[in-house]
Write a protein that holds these residues in place. Structure first.
Motif, PDB file in Angstrom:
ATOM      1  N   GLU A  45      12.012   1.565  95.598  1.00  0.00           N
ATOM      2  CA  GLU A  45      12.315   1.858  97.001  1.00  0.00           C
ATOM      3  C   GLU A  45      13.160   0.760  97.648  1.00  0.00           C
ATOM      4  O   GLU A  45      13.309   0.727  98.863  1.00  0.00           O
ATOM      5  N   TYR A 134      16.567   9.734 119.570  1.00  0.00           N
ATOM      6  CA  TYR A 134      15.228  10.123 119.134  1.00  0.00           C
ATOM      7  C   TYR A 134      14.160   9.327 119.890  1.00  0.00           C
ATOM      8  O   TYR A 134      13.176   9.902 120.380  1.00  0.00           O
ATOM      9  N   LYS A 154       7.500   3.120 107.006  1.00  0.00           N
ATOM     10  CA  LYS A 154       6.803   4.213 106.325  1.00  0.00           C
ATOM     11  C   LYS A 154       6.508   5.354 107.301  1.00  0.00           C
ATOM     12  O   LYS A 154       6.626   6.538 106.950  1.00  0.00           O
ATOM     13  N   GLU A 155       6.142   5.008 108.512  1.00  0.00           N
ATOM     14  CA  GLU A 155       5.858   6.026 109.520  1.00  0.00           C
ATOM     15  C   GLU A 155       7.123   6.816 109.862  1.00  0.00           C
ATOM     16  O   GLU A 155       7.090   8.050 109.964  1.00  0.00           O
ATOM     17  N   LEU A 157       9.793   7.289 107.983  1.00  0.00           N
ATOM     18  CA  LEU A 157      10.145   8.149 106.852  1.00  0.00           C
ATOM     19  C   LEU A 157       9.219   9.360 106.767  1.00  0.00           C
ATOM     20  O   LEU A 157       9.664  10.465 106.427  1.00  0.00           O
ATOM     21  N   ALA A 158       7.949   9.152 107.103  1.00  0.00           N
ATOM     22  CA  ALA A 158       6.992  10.258 107.055  1.00  0.00           C
ATOM     23  C   ALA A 158       7.311  11.331 108.094  1.00  0.00           C
ATOM     24  O   ALA A 158       6.929  12.492 107.934  1.00  0.00           O
ATOM     25  N   ARG A 159       8.040  10.954 109.144  1.00  0.00           N
ATOM     26  CA  ARG A 159       8.404  11.923 110.181  1.00  0.00           C
ATOM     27  C   ARG A 159       9.602  12.788 109.773  1.00  0.00           C
ATOM     28  O   ARG A 159      10.002  13.676 110.520  1.00  0.00           O
ATOM     29  N   ASN A 160      10.179  12.484 108.615  1.00  0.00           N
ATOM     30  CA  ASN A 160      11.269  13.313 108.063  1.00  0.00           C
ATOM     31  C   ASN A 160      12.425  13.473 109.054  1.00  0.00           C
ATOM     32  O   ASN A 160      12.906  14.577 109.313  1.00  0.00           O
ATOM     33  N   LEU A 161      12.893  12.368 109.601  1.00  0.00           N
ATOM     34  CA  LEU A 161      13.978  12.380 110.579  1.00  0.00           C
ATOM     35  C   LEU A 161      15.310  12.613 109.872  1.00  0.00           C
ATOM     36  O   LEU A 161      15.594  11.980 108.854  1.00  0.00           O
ATOM     37  N   TYR A 162      16.119  13.480 110.417  1.00  0.00           N
ATOM     38  CA  TYR A 162      17.348  13.871 109.724  1.00  0.00           C
ATOM     39  C   TYR A 162      18.300  12.699 109.533  1.00  0.00           C
ATOM     40  O   TYR A 162      19.023  12.616 108.531  1.00  0.00           O
ATOM     41  N   ARG A 165      17.525  10.653 106.288  1.00  0.00           N
ATOM     42  CA  ARG A 165      17.487  11.321 104.989  1.00  0.00           C
ATOM     43  C   ARG A 165      18.361  10.573 103.981  1.00  0.00           C
ATOM     44  O   ARG A 165      19.497  10.206 104.268  1.00  0.00           O
TER      45      ARG A 165
END
Length: 322
Positions: A45, A134, A154-155, A157-162, A165
């Motif tokens: 990572e 955002y 980590k938080e 990335l977990a929200r899957n923000l465009y 990506r």
């Protein structure tokens, strides 16, 4: 010829309660396989495997397999890592790093790991604009993000923000650092990271909230004097985690990380004038960091003046001139 049994597998619901359980759980969580996997997954990572992050990753792996209440002593972990030929321990200013000696064909080289402390910003302006938009649109619950780069990244990335990506955890850790120290999009407030506009609103002029007691520490010299005063009262040293409370309760002052654009207080001790007169010591438990007075003979003229000011305020004699 007897052979040693391999480490016991992680058991569901293991708690570190008795010495026997603690020893068994330690072998299950901290062994050559688990430590190497923790470091390799951080490499994948693009996260530089500092000791505190190796510990976090080991805890994450243990909890994913059923362990609870996992507590890994960072000093013991460091000594354990030294025993593994696959790892090389590199000392840094306030931490240590565990690098792979031979990353292997499928692993990144060390130079490809992201330097989260770098002030260079390689990310497109469009990404920052999307990030700012955002943050400005967040509701009350979503605007509270974990304190610290790693947990906050980590938080996010977990929200899957465009706009994130394709980004690695190491890159997002770096983005969080830049967002705090250079872009001023988020700030560290009450052990959490929040959008700066939210915090500025909390500290509007005339705010008489519960923690508005005392004048703010206004700059690094002011903070240096405050620490000199505290150490005059506590010559054995003060715990870093209690520094803010002691400044508030003993000096009637208030220290806010947002004033210094940092995510963690420990980062202040890499800057002047704090880096010279103070020493950070880690206690034997590996978890408590103490602030102690450095060698007065090495104080510069400017720091001697700050020390004299603090000594005069406390009614002490200043350090003699060199």
């Amino acid at each position: 010829v007897s052979s040693r049994a391999p480490p016991a597998p992680l058991a569901s619901g293991v708690r570190f309660e008795s010495p026997r359980t603690m020893q068994s759980a330690w072998r299950s969580v901290v062994n050559a396989f688990e430590v190497n996997m923790a470091v390799q997954t951080l490499y994948a990572e693009r996260v530089r495997p500092y000791g505190r992050l190796v510990r976090k990753r080991l805890v994450e792996r243990a909890m994913s397999k059923g362990c609870v209440d996992v507590n890994i002593n960072i000093a013991d972990l460091k000594e354990q890592c030294r025993k593994y030929r696959s790892l090389e321990i590199i000392e840094t200013d306030n931490d240590w790093c565990s690098l792979l000696r031979e990353p292997g064909r499928h692993a990144l080289s060390s130079w490809m790991l992201v330097d989260v402390y770098s002030p260079l910003d390689p990310y497109p302006q469009s990404m920052w604009e999307a990030f700012q938009a955002y943050l400005e649109g967040l509701g009350e619950e979503m605007m509270r993000m974990p304190g610290g780069r790693y947990a906050c990244a980590k938080e996010l990335l977990a929200r899957n923000l465009y706009f994130l990506r394709g980004r690695t955890l190491g890159e997002v850790c770096h983005m969080v650092q830049l967002a705090v120290q250079h872009r001023r999009l988020i700030v560290y407030h009450r052990k959490m990271l929040k959008p700066i506009q939210t915090v500025l609103g909390d500290h509007a002029p005339g705010d008489e909230g519960g923690d508005a007691e005392g004048e703010d520490i206004k700059d690094m010299d002011d903070l240096c004097i405050a620490l000199f005063r505290l150490l005059a009262r506590h010559p054995q040293g003060i715990r870093l985690c209690r520094m803010k409370q002691m400044i508030k309760h003993e000096l009637s002052r208030r220290l806010s990380e947002m004033s210094f654009q940092c995510t963690k207080l420990i980062e202040l001790f890499n800057r002047e004038p704090l880096s010279t007169p103070f020493v950070l010591d880690t206690e034997t438990d590996g978890n408590s960091i103490y602030i102690r007075l450095g060698d007065p003979e090495k104080f510069s003229g400017h720091i001697r003046q700050l020390y004299a000011t603090a000594s005069s305020t406390e009614g002490k004699q200043p350090t003699p001139s060199a």
